[in-house]
Design a protein around this motif. Structure first.
Motif, PDB file in Angstrom:
ATOM      1  N   ALA A 239       7.070   2.148 -13.368  1.00  0.00           N
ATOM      2  CA  ALA A 239       8.220   1.854 -14.454  1.00  0.00           C
ATOM      3  C   ALA A 239       7.444   1.034 -15.477  1.00  0.00           C
ATOM      4  O   ALA A 239       7.840   1.269 -16.924  1.00  0.00           O
ATOM      5  N   THR A 240       6.273   0.580 -15.340  1.00  0.00           N
ATOM      6  CA  THR A 240       5.525   0.016 -16.414  1.00  0.00           C
ATOM      7  C   THR A 240       4.106   0.389 -16.431  1.00  0.00           C
ATOM      8  O   THR A 240       3.971   1.079 -15.568  1.00  0.00           O
ATOM      9  N   SER A 241       3.484   0.075 -17.370  1.00  0.00           N
ATOM     10  CA  SER A 241       1.793   0.483 -17.331  1.00  0.00           C
ATOM     11  C   SER A 241       1.001  -0.213 -16.604  1.00  0.00           C
ATOM     12  O   SER A 241      -0.264  -0.118 -16.355  1.00  0.00           O
ATOM     13  N   GLY A 242       1.647  -1.143 -15.813  1.00  0.00           N
ATOM     14  CA  GLY A 242       0.840  -1.945 -14.691  1.00  0.00           C
ATOM     15  C   GLY A 242      -0.166  -0.911 -13.727  1.00  0.00           C
ATOM     16  O   GLY A 242       0.214   0.051 -13.401  1.00  0.00           O
ATOM     17  N   LYS A 243      -1.194  -1.471 -13.561  1.00  0.00           N
ATOM     18  CA  LYS A 243      -2.190  -0.540 -12.534  1.00  0.00           C
ATOM     19  C   LYS A 243      -2.782  -1.839 -11.531  1.00  0.00           C
ATOM     20  O   LYS A 243      -3.797  -1.489 -11.160  1.00  0.00           O
ATOM     21  N   GLY A 244      -2.028  -2.841 -10.984  1.00  0.00           N
ATOM     22  CA  GLY A 244      -2.378  -3.807 -10.187  1.00  0.00           C
ATOM     23  C   GLY A 244      -2.156  -3.276  -8.590  1.00  0.00           C
ATOM     24  O   GLY A 244      -1.911  -2.012  -8.409  1.00  0.00           O
ATOM     25  N   GLU A 245      -2.389  -4.135  -7.876  1.00  0.00           N
ATOM     26  CA  GLU A 245      -2.189  -3.885  -6.378  1.00  0.00           C
ATOM     27  C   GLU A 245      -0.858  -3.294  -6.125  1.00  0.00           C
ATOM     28  O   GLU A 245      -0.776  -2.487  -5.120  1.00  0.00           O
ATOM     29  N   PHE A 246       0.032  -3.950  -6.628  1.00  0.00           N
ATOM     30  CA  PHE A 246       1.542  -3.473  -6.301  1.00  0.00           C
ATOM     31  C   PHE A 246       1.468  -2.127  -6.918  1.00  0.00           C
ATOM     32  O   PHE A 246       2.294  -1.272  -5.563  1.00  0.00           O
ATOM     33  N   GLU A 247       1.280  -1.645  -7.816  1.00  0.00           N
ATOM     34  CA  GLU A 247       1.599  -0.236  -8.188  1.00  0.00           C
ATOM     35  C   GLU A 247       0.842   0.706  -7.554  1.00  0.00           C
ATOM     36  O   GLU A 247       1.291   1.578  -6.881  1.00  0.00           O
ATOM     37  N   LYS A 248      -0.388   0.257  -7.093  1.00  0.00           N
ATOM     38  CA  LYS A 248      -1.242   1.227  -6.275  1.00  0.00           C
ATOM     39  C   LYS A 248      -0.895   1.249  -4.857  1.00  0.00           C
ATOM     40  O   LYS A 248      -0.452   2.598  -4.430  1.00  0.00           O
ATOM     41  N   ALA A 249      -0.170   0.349  -4.441  1.00  0.00           N
ATOM     42  CA  ALA A 249       0.377   0.361  -3.021  1.00  0.00           C
ATOM     43  C   ALA A 249       1.810   0.984  -3.174  1.00  0.00           C
ATOM     44  O   ALA A 249       1.996   1.781  -2.077  1.00  0.00           O
ATOM     45  N   SER A 250       2.732   0.949  -4.122  1.00  0.00           N
ATOM     46  CA  SER A 250       3.726   1.698  -4.232  1.00  0.00           C
ATOM     47  C   SER A 250       3.536   3.082  -4.184  1.00  0.00           C
ATOM     48  O   SER A 250       4.206   3.828  -3.797  1.00  0.00           O
ATOM     49  N   MET A 251       2.486   3.374  -5.138  1.00  0.00           N
ATOM     50  CA  MET A 251       2.406   4.772  -5.474  1.00  0.00           C
ATOM     51  C   MET A 251       1.675   5.575  -4.093  1.00  0.00           C
ATOM     52  O   MET A 251       2.270   6.394  -3.891  1.00  0.00           O
ATOM     53  N   GLU A 252       1.024   4.806  -3.402  1.00  0.00           N
ATOM     54  CA  GLU A 252       0.636   5.430  -2.172  1.00  0.00           C
ATOM     55  C   GLU A 252       1.740   5.684  -1.016  1.00  0.00           C
ATOM     56  O   GLU A 252       1.722   6.627  -0.519  1.00  0.00           O
ATOM     57  N   GLY A 253       2.578   4.807  -0.831  1.00  0.00           N
ATOM     58  CA  GLY A 253       3.620   4.894  -0.163  1.00  0.00           C
ATOM     59  C   GLY A 253       4.666   5.939  -0.513  1.00  0.00           C
ATOM     60  O   GLY A 253       5.214   6.609   0.427  1.00  0.00           O
ATOM     61  N   ILE A 254       4.970   6.068  -1.703  1.00  0.00           N
ATOM     62  CA  ILE A 254       5.885   7.125  -2.154  1.00  0.00           C
ATOM     63  C   ILE A 254       5.105   8.480  -1.992  1.00  0.00           C
ATOM     64  O   ILE A 254       5.865   9.505  -1.413  1.00  0.00           O
ATOM     65  N   ASN A 255       4.068   8.584  -2.587  1.00  0.00           N
ATOM     66  CA  ASN A 255       3.384   9.799  -2.699  1.00  0.00           C
ATOM     67  C   ASN A 255       3.304  10.384  -0.946  1.00  0.00           C
ATOM     68  O   ASN A 255       3.344  11.476  -0.637  1.00  0.00           O
ATOM     69  N   GLU A 256       2.891   9.356  -0.229  1.00  0.00           N
ATOM     70  CA  GLU A 256       2.571   9.755   1.275  1.00  0.00           C
ATOM     71  C   GLU A 256       3.973  10.244   1.799  1.00  0.00           C
ATOM     72  O   GLU A 256       3.907  11.057   2.701  1.00  0.00           O
ATOM     73  N   TYR A 257       4.961   9.641   1.474  1.00  0.00           N
ATOM     74  CA  TYR A 257       6.205   9.705   2.077  1.00  0.00           C
ATOM     75  C   TYR A 257       6.721  11.479   1.763  1.00  0.00           C
ATOM     76  O   TYR A 257       7.202  12.266   2.387  1.00  0.00           O
ATOM     77  N   LEU A 258       6.459  11.589   0.334  1.00  0.00           N
ATOM     78  CA  LEU A 258       6.869  12.883  -0.134  1.00  0.00           C
ATOM     79  C   LEU A 258       6.140  14.014   0.345  1.00  0.00           C
ATOM     80  O   LEU A 258       6.505  15.122   0.808  1.00  0.00           O
ATOM     81  N   THR A 259       4.746  13.873   0.547  1.00  0.00           N
ATOM     82  CA  THR A 259       3.766  14.789   0.836  1.00  0.00           C
ATOM     83  C   THR A 259       4.229  15.135   2.435  1.00  0.00           C
ATOM     84  O   THR A 259       4.077  16.275   2.869  1.00  0.00           O
ATOM     85  N   GLU A 260       4.647  14.103   3.174  1.00  0.00           N
ATOM     86  CA  GLU A 260       4.803  14.214   4.538  1.00  0.00           C
ATOM     87  C   GLU A 260       6.049  15.133   4.758  1.00  0.00           C
ATOM     88  O   GLU A 260       6.222  15.777   5.326  1.00  0.00           O
ATOM     89  N   LYS A 261       6.851  14.798   3.701  1.00  0.00           N
ATOM     90  CA  LYS A 261       8.352  15.676   3.841  1.00  0.00           C
ATOM     91  C   LYS A 261       7.933  17.108   3.230  1.00  0.00           C
ATOM     92  O   LYS A 261       9.067  17.988   3.310  1.00  0.00           O
ATOM     93  N   GLY A 262       7.009  17.471   2.821  1.00  0.00           N
ATOM     94  CA  GLY A 262       6.770  18.879   1.968  1.00  0.00           C
ATOM     95  C   GLY A 262       7.052  19.227   0.848  1.00  0.00           C
ATOM     96  O   GLY A 262       7.198  20.103   0.390  1.00  0.00           O
ATOM     97  N   TYR A 263       7.414  17.972  -0.033  1.00  0.00           N
ATOM     98  CA  TYR A 263       7.442  18.206  -1.340  1.00  0.00           C
ATOM     99  C   TYR A 263       5.968  18.638  -1.986  1.00  0.00           C
ATOM    100  O   TYR A 263       4.947  17.800  -1.599  1.00  0.00           O
ATOM    101  N   GLU A 264       6.148  19.306  -3.283  1.00  0.00           N
ATOM    102  CA  GLU A 264       4.681  19.163  -4.182  1.00  0.00           C
ATOM    103  C   GLU A 264       5.142  18.233  -4.961  1.00  0.00           C
ATOM    104  O   GLU A 264       5.920  18.107  -5.686  1.00  0.00           O
ATOM    105  N   VAL A 265       3.913  17.414  -5.259  1.00  0.00           N
ATOM    106  CA  VAL A 265       4.104  16.168  -6.045  1.00  0.00           C
ATOM    107  C   VAL A 265       2.860  16.380  -7.008  1.00  0.00           C
ATOM    108  O   VAL A 265       1.576  16.451  -6.803  1.00  0.00           O
ATOM    109  N   CYS A 266       3.216  16.256  -8.442  1.00  0.00           N
ATOM    110  CA  CYS A 266       2.476  16.488  -9.480  1.00  0.00           C
ATOM    111  C   CYS A 266       1.873  15.203  -9.891  1.00  0.00           C
ATOM    112  O   CYS A 266       2.605  14.210  -9.966  1.00  0.00           O
ATOM    113  N   SER A 267       0.521  14.967 -10.455  1.00  0.00           N
ATOM    114  CA  SER A 267      -0.151  14.041 -10.759  1.00  0.00           C
ATOM    115  C   SER A 267      -0.319  14.267 -12.332  1.00  0.00           C
ATOM    116  O   SER A 267      -0.843  15.079 -13.041  1.00  0.00           O
TER     117      SER A 267
END
Length: 312
Positions: free
Chosen positions: A81-109
């Motif tokens: 939601a913001t331009s931050g690139k700290g540990e919170f953003e990295k861990a959140s991105m990991e968690g969401i992307n991993e959940y979505l790919t495990e569920k079979g979604y195509e996730v673009c970067s």
């Protein structure tokens, strides 16, 4: 040093998962190697793995699981939601992307798209909308829905707030929150907790996305169209072009939604039957034919589900 190496290993996993086109990808081998790498780092340095939370991609959420039988899945994009690139953003991105790919979604970067921001800036100049251009990035990458996340670590709780938006209009579809107790954890352990909080919010948000998607597909596949009107049109001729042009498009497509209209710009979404219009170029050709008696249409950019053109 340990944390940097851990992130490097996690980043390798995400690169393997991003923009996969297979319906149900499996990254078990890569994930196992990554976790083996974590163990080797711990053994080499004497560090111990965090105990407050489990690093897992298979969160057991409550409620009815989604079912896409008989319909395609939406393509998704995840952005902070913001331009931050700290540990919170990295861990959140990991968690969401991993959940979505495990569920079979195509996730673009967004990463690695060299021409993306130039295209976004151009569209912003044309439409006059330069506030929040995440939806334009999603369209340029072919995403149907984009997900924004934010959160905090305070008062003994780790909280992740995750929202889903319709890409073509930036309309909010829903927001869900996941929280886990902090217990005064170390910074390294908090990363695992952030990951867990993000995944905890995802099952409910996934059901919101599924509900929207199943209804929206009945109207067709969305394409955002931005039309810039040439200087030769003014007064009555301009009004006729706008009125008759929109009418012609509504006769051609299943549905047309006007986002914004100014004197020289028409910003709209067309819902196209995928059996008749398999991609953006087919949609553009149909627009060009529909407008032929009123103006000459010339494409400016066609990228995935974004079409920018001029009428002269």
């Amino acid at each position: 040093m340990i944390l940097a190496l851990r992130y490097a290993l996690a980043a390798t996993l995400l690169c393997l998962a991003a923009c996969s086109s297979s319906p149900k990808p499996s990254y078990d081998a890569e994930r196992a190697r990554a976790h083996a790498g974590y163990s080797e780092l711990d053994n080499a340095t004497g560090a111990t793995a965090p105990q407050q939370a489990t690093y897992t991609s298979d969160y057991s959420g409550t409620g009815t699981p989604v079912n896409y039988t008989g319909i395609s899945r939406p393509v998704l994009m995840v952005v902070p939601a913001t331009s931050g690139k700290g540990e919170f953003e990295k861990a959140s991105m990991e968690g969401i992307n991993e959940y979505l790919t495990e569920k079979g979604y195509e996730v673009c970067s967004q990463e690695g798209s060299e021409d993306l921001f130039a295209l976004i800036q151009m569209q912003g100049d044309i439409s006059g909308n330069g506030d929040d251009m995440s939806y334009m990035a999603g369209l340029a990458l072919g995403a149907d829905i984009y997900i924004k996340f934010s959160g905090s670590i305070k008062n003994g709780m780790v909280t992740a707030e995750i929202s889903a938006y319709e890409t073509s209009t930036a309309r909010l579809l829903g927001t869900k929150t996941g929280s886990v107790q902090d217990h005064g954890s170390s910074r390294e352990n908090q990363r695992y907790l952030v990951h867990s909080a993000a995944q905890k919010a995802m099952p409910a948000l996934e059901r919101t996305i599924h509900s929207y998607w199943t209804e929206d597909l009945k109207k067709g596949v969305q394409y955002k169209v931005v039309m810039r009107i040439g200087e030769r049109f003014s007064g009555t001729a301009l009004e006729d072009l706008q009125d008759q042009g929109i009418s012609a498009l509504r006769n051609r497509f299943k549905s047309v939604k006007i986002n914004a209209m100014t004197e020289k710009t028409i910003d709209l979404v067309v819902y196209a039957d995928p059996a008749e219009y398999p991609d953006a170029f087919a949609v553009y050709s149909a627009i060009r034919q529909a407008m032929a008696s009123l103006a000459q249409a010339k494409k400016n950019n066609i990228v995935n589900k974004l079409i920018i053109l001029e009428l002269n």
